[in-house]
Write an enzyme that holds these catalytic residues in place. Sequence first.
Site, PDB file in Angstrom:
ATOM      1  N   LEU A 105      20.269  37.142 -46.671  1.00 18.78           N
ATOM      2  CA  LEU A 105      20.483  38.427 -47.327  1.00 18.78           C
ATOM      3  C   LEU A 105      21.873  38.887 -46.924  1.00 18.78           C
ATOM      4  O   LEU A 105      22.234  38.816 -45.748  1.00 18.78           O
ATOM      5  CB  LEU A 105      19.438  39.453 -46.877  1.00 18.78           C
ATOM      6  CG  LEU A 105      17.980  39.167 -47.264  1.00 18.78           C
ATOM      7  CD1 LEU A 105      17.063  40.211 -46.634  1.00 18.78           C
ATOM      8  CD2 LEU A 105      17.799  39.139 -48.767  1.00 18.78           C
ATOM      9  N   ASP A 106      22.654  39.366 -47.891  1.00 16.83           N
ATOM     10  CA  ASP A 106      24.004  39.789 -47.538  1.00 16.83           C
ATOM     11  C   ASP A 106      23.963  41.066 -46.710  1.00 16.83           C
ATOM     12  O   ASP A 106      22.913  41.697 -46.548  1.00 16.83           O
ATOM     13  CB  ASP A 106      24.895  39.933 -48.779  1.00 16.83           C
ATOM     14  CG  ASP A 106      24.451  41.054 -49.712  1.00 16.83           C
ATOM     15  OD1 ASP A 106      24.141  42.159 -49.218  1.00 16.83           O
ATOM     16  OD2 ASP A 106      24.422  40.848 -50.932  1.00 16.83           O
ATOM     17  N   ILE A 107      25.089  41.445 -46.181  1.00 23.33           N
ATOM     18  CA  ILE A 107      25.152  42.546 -45.227  1.00 23.33           C
ATOM     19  C   ILE A 107      24.649  43.864 -45.802  1.00 23.33           C
ATOM     20  O   ILE A 107      24.117  44.706 -45.081  1.00 23.33           O
ATOM     21  CB  ILE A 107      26.606  42.705 -44.696  1.00 23.33           C
ATOM     22  CG1 ILE A 107      26.644  43.655 -43.491  1.00 23.33           C
ATOM     23  CG2 ILE A 107      27.551  43.145 -45.804  1.00 23.33           C
ATOM     24  CD1 ILE A 107      27.977  43.677 -42.773  1.00 23.33           C
TER      25      ILE A 107
END
Length: 269
Positions: A105-107
């Site tokens: 999951l991206d930031i």
Amino acid sequence: MSEKLQKVLASHGLGSRRQMEKWIVAGRVVVNGQTATIGDRADATDRVEVDGRRLTIRGAQVPRVLVMNKRQGVICTRRDPQGRETVFDALPRIREGRWISVGRLDINTSGLLLLTNDGTLAHRLTHPGTGMDREYAVRIQGTLTEEEMESLISGVEIDGEIQRFSDLRYYDGRGSNHWYHAVLMEGRKHEVRNLFLHLGYRVSRLKRVRYGPVVLPSRLRRGQFTEMGPDDLETLYGLLHLPVANLPDAGKPTPRSLLIPYPELPVQA
């Protein structure tokens, strides 16, 4: 009983079998003083070294799966040169192998993240051919028309590729903020955001709420994680057509299930 070397390495949480094959080809693995090759086998009597460090072969390890409610602002890489917090910082230590994140999951995305010590399981969960979907809660400003929703399901061209949701439904909202639940089969980088942005809607909140049969429990607060129990592990491995041994102690109280009923998946070679 000896097993293929890449399977032994993957079972110790070093990565998927495919990754381990690349390590072997690259000369990173040594068995009994000899640089390993594809086709080599190993068991507990062999001395196996990876990048110069000895790996203790204890047979099949106890499989573990953690379910985390990832916070926004935390990254999924193992080490960050900028010193930012990673999802691995708060995980319990394991004696053999390492924790592997199932996808990323991206930031700026929160929600359900799976972590396991079984590289084979991680590979099967993320492989496109497995047929396991992912569901996201998406907040945008405004509401989609029926035509816009249909176009996002039928597919739109973005950067020369056709991208689509396998399902998209209105969930809730008030004022200018409205929530949708969107389902993807693979989940390419920024795909959810890009699909909405293609129609002029910027995503202000994005949270993964389901990965295949695994749902994010409402009791799990942001940043917390829980461990999957033996019954759920047996069900998950069975769904993926993977053998499972050395399950955690079944004599302990059974935790609440983290799984929902899920369609049968195809058998992978």
